[in-house]
Scaffold this motif. Structure first.
Motif, PDB file in Angstrom:
ATOM      1  N   HIS A  42     -25.732  13.469  14.248  1.00  0.00           N
ATOM      2  CA  HIS A  42     -27.107  13.245  14.697  1.00  0.00           C
ATOM      3  C   HIS A  42     -27.408  11.736  14.671  1.00  0.00           C
ATOM      4  O   HIS A  42     -26.736  10.968  14.006  1.00  0.00           O
ATOM      5  CB  HIS A  42     -28.122  14.028  13.851  1.00  0.00           C
ATOM      6  CG  HIS A  42     -29.499  14.058  14.463  1.00  0.00           C
ATOM      7  ND1 HIS A  42     -29.771  14.741  15.630  1.00  0.00           N
ATOM      8  CD2 HIS A  42     -30.668  13.470  14.108  1.00  0.00           C
ATOM      9  CE1 HIS A  42     -31.048  14.582  15.938  1.00  0.00           C
ATOM     10  NE2 HIS A  42     -31.603  13.801  15.045  1.00  0.00           N
ATOM     11  N   GLU A  43     -28.418  11.320  15.412  1.00  0.00           N
ATOM     12  CA  GLU A  43     -28.839   9.907  15.380  1.00  0.00           C
ATOM     13  C   GLU A  43     -29.126   9.533  13.929  1.00  0.00           C
ATOM     14  O   GLU A  43     -29.874  10.237  13.244  1.00  0.00           O
ATOM     15  CB  GLU A  43     -30.117   9.710  16.207  1.00  0.00           C
ATOM     16  CG  GLU A  43     -29.926   9.850  17.695  1.00  0.00           C
ATOM     17  CD  GLU A  43     -31.211   9.514  18.467  1.00  0.00           C
ATOM     18  OE1 GLU A  43     -32.268   9.363  17.836  1.00  0.00           O
ATOM     19  OE2 GLU A  43     -31.130   9.406  19.691  1.00  0.00           O
ATOM     20  N   HIS A  46     -34.165   7.844  14.176  1.00  0.00           N
ATOM     21  CA  HIS A  46     -34.664   8.114  15.523  1.00  0.00           C
ATOM     22  C   HIS A  46     -35.156   6.826  16.199  1.00  0.00           C
ATOM     23  O   HIS A  46     -36.347   6.548  16.243  1.00  0.00           O
ATOM     24  CB  HIS A  46     -35.774   9.172  15.469  1.00  0.00           C
ATOM     25  CG  HIS A  46     -35.245  10.554  15.242  1.00  0.00           C
ATOM     26  ND1 HIS A  46     -36.010  11.584  14.743  1.00  0.00           N
ATOM     27  CD2 HIS A  46     -34.010  11.074  15.453  1.00  0.00           C
ATOM     28  CE1 HIS A  46     -35.264  12.677  14.662  1.00  0.00           C
ATOM     29  NE2 HIS A  46     -34.050  12.384  15.082  1.00  0.00           N
ATOM     30  N   LYS A  48     -33.599   4.488  19.649  1.00  0.00           N
ATOM     31  CA  LYS A  48     -32.528   4.261  20.637  1.00  0.00           C
ATOM     32  C   LYS A  48     -31.903   2.865  20.481  1.00  0.00           C
ATOM     33  O   LYS A  48     -30.686   2.708  20.567  1.00  0.00           O
ATOM     34  CB  LYS A  48     -33.088   4.447  22.049  1.00  0.00           C
ATOM     35  CG  LYS A  48     -32.037   4.360  23.147  1.00  0.00           C
ATOM     36  CD  LYS A  48     -32.664   4.555  24.528  1.00  0.00           C
ATOM     37  CE  LYS A  48     -31.604   4.584  25.622  1.00  0.00           C
ATOM     38  NZ  LYS A  48     -30.774   3.370  25.679  1.00  0.00           N
ATOM     39  N   VAL A  51     -29.635   2.912  17.444  1.00  0.00           N
ATOM     40  CA  VAL A  51     -28.460   3.755  17.705  1.00  0.00           C
ATOM     41  C   VAL A  51     -27.508   3.067  18.684  1.00  0.00           C
ATOM     42  O   VAL A  51     -26.291   3.030  18.466  1.00  0.00           O
ATOM     43  CB  VAL A  51     -28.899   5.151  18.219  1.00  0.00           C
ATOM     44  CG1 VAL A  51     -27.720   5.941  18.776  1.00  0.00           C
ATOM     45  CG2 VAL A  51     -29.577   5.934  17.095  1.00  0.00           C
ATOM     46  N   ARG A  55     -23.687   1.980  18.048  1.00  0.00           N
ATOM     47  CA  ARG A  55     -22.653   2.500  18.957  1.00  0.00           C
ATOM     48  C   ARG A  55     -21.771   1.342  19.457  1.00  0.00           C
ATOM     49  O   ARG A  55     -20.549   1.474  19.555  1.00  0.00           O
ATOM     50  CB  ARG A  55     -23.320   3.229  20.127  1.00  0.00           C
ATOM     51  CG  ARG A  55     -22.339   4.013  20.985  1.00  0.00           C
ATOM     52  CD  ARG A  55     -23.035   4.720  22.126  1.00  0.00           C
ATOM     53  NE  ARG A  55     -23.682   5.960  21.706  1.00  0.00           N
ATOM     54  CZ  ARG A  55     -24.982   6.204  21.782  1.00  0.00           C
ATOM     55  NH1 ARG A  55     -25.805   5.279  22.264  1.00  0.00           N
ATOM     56  NH2 ARG A  55     -25.478   7.359  21.386  1.00  0.00           N
ATOM     57  N   PHE A  61     -21.849   8.981  17.883  1.00  0.00           N
ATOM     58  CA  PHE A  61     -22.901   9.921  17.487  1.00  0.00           C
ATOM     59  C   PHE A  61     -22.633  11.290  18.092  1.00  0.00           C
ATOM     60  O   PHE A  61     -22.422  11.420  19.305  1.00  0.00           O
ATOM     61  CB  PHE A  61     -24.277   9.389  17.920  1.00  0.00           C
ATOM     62  CG  PHE A  61     -24.663   8.147  17.162  1.00  0.00           C
ATOM     63  CD1 PHE A  61     -25.337   8.240  15.955  1.00  0.00           C
ATOM     64  CD2 PHE A  61     -24.307   6.887  17.633  1.00  0.00           C
ATOM     65  CE1 PHE A  61     -25.663   7.100  15.236  1.00  0.00           C
ATOM     66  CE2 PHE A  61     -24.622   5.740  16.918  1.00  0.00           C
ATOM     67  CZ  PHE A  61     -25.315   5.854  15.721  1.00  0.00           C
ATOM     68  N   SER A  77     -27.015  11.962   8.850  1.00  0.00           N
ATOM     69  CA  SER A  77     -28.179  11.116   9.154  1.00  0.00           C
ATOM     70  C   SER A  77     -29.208  11.095   8.034  1.00  0.00           C
ATOM     71  O   SER A  77     -29.196  11.924   7.117  1.00  0.00           O
ATOM     72  CB  SER A  77     -28.839  11.572  10.460  1.00  0.00           C
ATOM     73  OG  SER A  77     -29.681  12.681  10.227  1.00  0.00           O
TER      74      SER A  77
END
Length: 316
Positions: A42-43, A46, A48, A51, A55, A61, A77
């Protein structure tokens, strides 16, 4: 053309909390220790921007442990996971690191303690949110009943009204939760509550800052992700506290400038998983269009810090 004047109220506290800071650090330290790729179920939080940044460093993920290979580390997470997840990782002899926020872990321990005392649990939370799924997954199916609203309290079917306890998701609206707790206590006078408020300090502090700021503002923006529970609650709190226009934006590019025409005062805050760089990006976007005067609205100081797990502090 001279820029129109704008008073920009900046909420404090805002943005990253200690649990989010720790979770991000765990992924970064895992990549340093074991190299890429490191898998994250999971992220991690929360947001983007956060994340995508992890990445780029080599984090992968996934939504399910089955999507992880046995020979690479996996991180759980900050929202927490059902007990079955680390059990499955251990069975596969995987290296795993639990980045669950310690304040969420506290709720897990609380739920287990009540269950050990023979109490059925009622959880106040949002269906499907990973934190709710993780907390309900600490106990066997049927041992944790979910209520989301005051109306749900009237309908919930319990095993024994004299043997109940409740816990809450840590990122809820303080005011909404108080109403649900009151309804639970009215229907089940013997229900046992947490020793200490389950809603975390960071959620409470950010909501209090918004309540202090909202009446001063023509409009308010919350920097945060659409799947961030605490960010969405800040929008609701702002609207309820007297700000006519309260909106969630992920980044400056999401601002609806037409909706803000004619404003003289603006409030800005951020959910607990939004980094300061995105808040500054939004402030800079207002400086491009207005003659900005920044005023801080501070309602609390935060100095909480959570240690990362020992496995990451030890040499490889």
């Amino acid at each position: 053309m001279p820029k129109p004047p704008l008073t920009l109220y900046l909420a404090a506290p805002r943005g990253f909390c200690a649990g989010v800071d720790r979770a991000i650090k765990i992924v970064e330290m895992a990549l340093q220790k074991w190299g890429a790729p490191v898998y994250v179920r999971h992220e991690i939080v929360h947001n983007k921007f956060v994340v995508d940044g992890l990445r780029d460093l080599g984090a992968v993920f996934v939504e399910d442990l089955d999507d992880c290979p046995d020979d690479r580390p996996v991180i759980f997470s900050a929202h927490g996971v059902p007990k079955a997840v680390p059990a499955a990782a251990a069975k596969r002899e995987m290296i795993y690191v639990d980045a669950t926020c310690p304040l969420v872990s506290k709720v897990h321990i609380e739920a287990q303690r009540h269950a050990d005392n023979g109490l059925q649990m009622i959880m106040i939370g949002h269906a499907g949110h990973p934190e709710t799924v993780g907390t309900m997954g600490q106990l066997p199916e049927g041992e944790v009943l979910l209520v989301e609203t005051v109306e749900d309290v009237a309908k919930v079917q319990v095993r024994d009204a004299g043997k109940l306890a409740f816990v809450t998701q840590t990122t809820l609206s303080v005011d909404d939760t108080a109403d649900i707790v009151a309804a639970l206590q009215a229907r089940f006078p013997d229900i046992v509550g947490p020793h200490k408020e389950d809603i975390c300090y960071a959620t409470t502090n950010r909501q209090e800052a918004v309540k202090a700021m909202a009446p001063k503002c023509d409009a308010m923006l919350v920097v945060g992700a659409p799947n961030s529970s605490n960010s969405k609650r800040l929008v609701e709190v702002g609207a309820r506290a007297g700000c006519d226009y309260a909106q969630l934006v992920q980044r400056a590019a999401d601002i609806d400038w037409r909706a803000l025409e004619g404003i003289r005062s603006m409030g800005i805050t951020a959910g607990a998983s939004a980094p300061e760089v995105l808040i500054n990006e939004v402030i800079d976007a207002f400086r491009d269009r207005y003659e900005v005067t920044v005023e801080m609205v501070e309602t609390a100081k935060e100095n909480v810090e959570f240690k990362v797990p020992r496995v990451l502090r030890e040499p490889a």
